[in-house]
Write a protein that holds these residues in place. Structure first.
Motif: not given
Length: 95
Positions: A29-49
């Motif tokens: 998870l890339d916490f530097d690019r996390a954003q609050k969107m409405g009531q939720s917080i969205v975090v860009p991520s990458k999976n194992s691939q």
């Protein structure tokens, strides 16, 4: 002493700051690019691939959501494993 302080200052300004990334099992998870969107917080991520996806957390309800490989959101749900529970705790405490 002033020489050491000067060296430390030069090194701290010359070295790039590393992004705040955290690993949770197969997810990064890339916490530097996390954003609050409405009531939720969205975090860009990458999976194992290395495929990009997004993780969303609804802190008030302690719910978890993520995008599929087709970039579509799934349904909100309670954490299904320890990694998802840790993500919720960290996201809600970090942001």
């Amino acid at each position: 002493m002033k020489f050491l302080l000067c060296i430390a200052t030069i090194l701290s300004t010359a070295c790039p700051v590393l992004a705040e990334t955290r690993i949770y099992g197969p997810l990064i998870l890339d916490f530097d690019r996390a954003q609050k969107m409405g009531q939720s917080i969205v975090v860009p991520s990458k999976n194992s691939q290395g495929q990009p996806l997004f993780i969303a957390v609804l802190c008030t309800e302690r719910l978890f959501n993520f995008t599929s490989s087709e970039s579509k959101w799934n349904d909100w749900g309670e954490p299904a494993n320890i990694h998802e529970a840790r993500i919720i705790a960290d996201v809600c405490n970090f942001i």
